[in-house]
Design a protein around this motif. Structure first.
Motif, PDB file in Angstrom:
ATOM      1  N   ARG A  75      37.232  38.863  41.306  1.00 25.82           N
ATOM      2  CA  ARG A  75      38.554  38.576  40.754  1.00 25.82           C
ATOM      3  C   ARG A  75      38.513  38.717  39.229  1.00 25.82           C
ATOM      4  O   ARG A  75      37.607  38.166  38.584  1.00 25.82           O
ATOM      5  N   PRO A  76      39.472  39.439  38.625  1.00 27.39           N
ATOM      6  CA  PRO A  76      39.453  39.639  37.171  1.00 27.39           C
ATOM      7  C   PRO A  76      39.863  38.409  36.379  1.00 27.39           C
ATOM      8  O   PRO A  76      39.659  38.345  35.164  1.00 27.39           O
ATOM      9  N   GLU A  77      40.440  37.424  37.053  1.00 27.92           N
ATOM     10  CA  GLU A  77      40.845  36.179  36.411  1.00 27.92           C
ATOM     11  C   GLU A  77      40.723  35.048  37.412  1.00 27.92           C
ATOM     12  O   GLU A  77      40.476  35.279  38.600  1.00 27.92           O
ATOM     13  N   ASN A  78      40.884  33.833  36.940  1.00 24.66           N
ATOM     14  CA  ASN A  78      40.793  32.687  37.836  1.00 24.66           C
ATOM     15  C   ASN A  78      42.101  32.514  38.593  1.00 24.66           C
ATOM     16  O   ASN A  78      43.146  32.270  37.994  1.00 24.66           O
ATOM     17  N   ILE A  79      42.046  32.686  39.914  1.00 25.04           N
ATOM     18  CA  ILE A  79      43.241  32.523  40.735  1.00 25.04           C
ATOM     19  C   ILE A  79      43.204  31.223  41.544  1.00 25.04           C
ATOM     20  O   ILE A  79      44.076  30.980  42.358  1.00 25.04           O
ATOM     21  N   TYR A  80      42.185  30.421  41.338  1.00 27.15           N
ATOM     22  CA  TYR A  80      41.981  29.118  41.949  1.00 27.15           C
ATOM     23  C   TYR A  80      41.578  29.269  43.419  1.00 27.15           C
ATOM     24  O   TYR A  80      41.780  30.302  44.050  1.00 27.15           O
ATOM     25  N   LEU A  81      40.983  28.202  43.918  1.00 25.10           N
ATOM     26  CA  LEU A  81      40.396  28.210  45.257  1.00 25.10           C
ATOM     27  C   LEU A  81      41.388  28.593  46.339  1.00 25.10           C
ATOM     28  O   LEU A  81      41.068  29.372  47.250  1.00 25.10           O
ATOM     29  N   GLU A  82      42.612  28.053  46.267  1.00 25.84           N
ATOM     30  CA  GLU A  82      43.573  28.264  47.357  1.00 25.84           C
ATOM     31  C   GLU A  82      43.913  29.734  47.539  1.00 25.84           C
ATOM     32  O   GLU A  82      43.862  30.270  48.651  1.00 25.84           O
ATOM     33  N   ARG A  83      44.275  30.402  46.454  1.00 23.03           N
ATOM     34  CA  ARG A  83      44.618  31.825  46.558  1.00 23.03           C
ATOM     35  C   ARG A  83      43.401  32.660  46.916  1.00 23.03           C
ATOM     36  O   ARG A  83      43.498  33.607  47.710  1.00 23.03           O
TER      37      ARG A  83
END
Length: 309
Positions: A75-83
């Motif tokens: 992932r190029p950025e933090n999309i958080y655990l849920e996503r």
């Protein structure tokens, strides 16, 4: 599914020590060499976490080849655990009939993959079976190798494409989540007030696991569980949704996994009445945490303080 084993979707962030333990156990699985592994690596939040994330990614790129294949999704950025989890599951299921879901702190028995794949094959056409658990809060070998429950255990699990695509919704609010839940099902899902899982609906974003648990209850689904756990959480003290402080007590279900092959077949496909009415309410009380004397004192004053507010 007839000609291959279900792939694994593994979700990682910045905990390299846990990843090493999880992969070490996975490498000892009897079906590891026949299983495709998809790794979904979430991005960092700051300079420190990005350094840790890159160390985890480097580990996967350099690790010995013990799986059939390894696909690393960065992932190029933090999309958080849920996503990361929900989108990763959907991505794997876009090309496969079933998926095995592991997080970076789930250590598995050598027979875990065999059990999961046997269950996915055997119950594929039993549509009310929506979830296969590798973990159980219970230790009830007298019931055979497996049992059915309505409760979804989220450490080392699997499901099928049709169940996930047809029923999973990542709810945006408590109202939306509980829209199709009757009073009876609300009582069932919290085991008469012993398991306060619906408190998770007040988080933002709402955790994926309570959304899936609600989907199973709302659609009269069942979960297959082993009577003794096939997984152990090696990161229970430092997780995103789950953490503990051992000075206050211990988790009653934190026990070593069993090391033997299981028979997944049950002649009757319905929830075990004793599990639902007696065993699970007791095991899930306080999420399985058993307070020592110091923990009980701290908890007493904490609850008194909360009530005053």
């Amino acid at each position: 599914m007839e000609n291959t084993y279900a792939p694994i979707a593994m979700f990682v962030y910045n905990r390299l020590d846990n990843v090493r333990k999880t992969l070490d156990c996975l490498s000892r699985n009897t079906l590891a060499k026949d299983t495709d592994l998809y790794v979904f690596s979430d991005g960092g939040k700051d300079e420190k976490s990005w350094k840790q994330v890159n160390e985890v990614r480097r580990f996967f790129k350099e690790m010995p080849a013990f799986m059939k294949s390894v696909t690393l999704v960065e992932r190029p950025e933090n999309i958080y655990l849920e996503r990361n989890i929900t989108e990763g599951i959907s991505q794997v299921l876009s090309e496969n009939d079933a998926v095995i879901v592991l997080e970076d702190d789930v250590c598995t028995s050598p027979y875990y993959l065999q059990y999961i794949n046997d269950a996915l094959m055997y119950y594929k056409n039993e549509k009310k079976v929506m979830h296969i658990s590798g973990f159980t809060n219970l230790d009830v070998p007298e019931k055979g190798d497996v049992y059915f429950t309505r409760h979804m255990a989220g450490w080392g699990w699997a499901t099928w494409k049709d169940r996930w695509n047809n029923y999973f919704v990542h709810f945006k609010s408590r109202e939306e989540a509980l829209r199709n839940m009757t009073a009876e099902k609300l009582s069932q899902i919290e085991y008469g007030g012993n398991f306060h899982c619906l408190q998770s609906l007040d988080r933002n974003p709402i955790p994926w696991d309570i959304c899936w648990e609600i989907a199973i209850y709302a659609n009269d689904g069942l979960c297959l569980s082993p009577t003794q756990t096939l997984v152990r959480n090696c990161g229970i003290n430092n997780g995103t949704h789950f953490s503990s402080q051992s000075i206050f007590g211990h988790y009653e279900y934190d026990r070593p996994f069993i090391v033997r092959q299981l028979d997944v077949k049950k002649s009757t496909i319905e929830a075990d009445e004793e599990v639902e009415t007696v065993l699970n309410p007791k095991a899930l009380k306080d999420h399985g945490f058993r307070y020592n004397l110091f923990g009980k004192v701290v908890r007493y004053f904490y609850l008194k303080l909360v009530k005053k507010r």
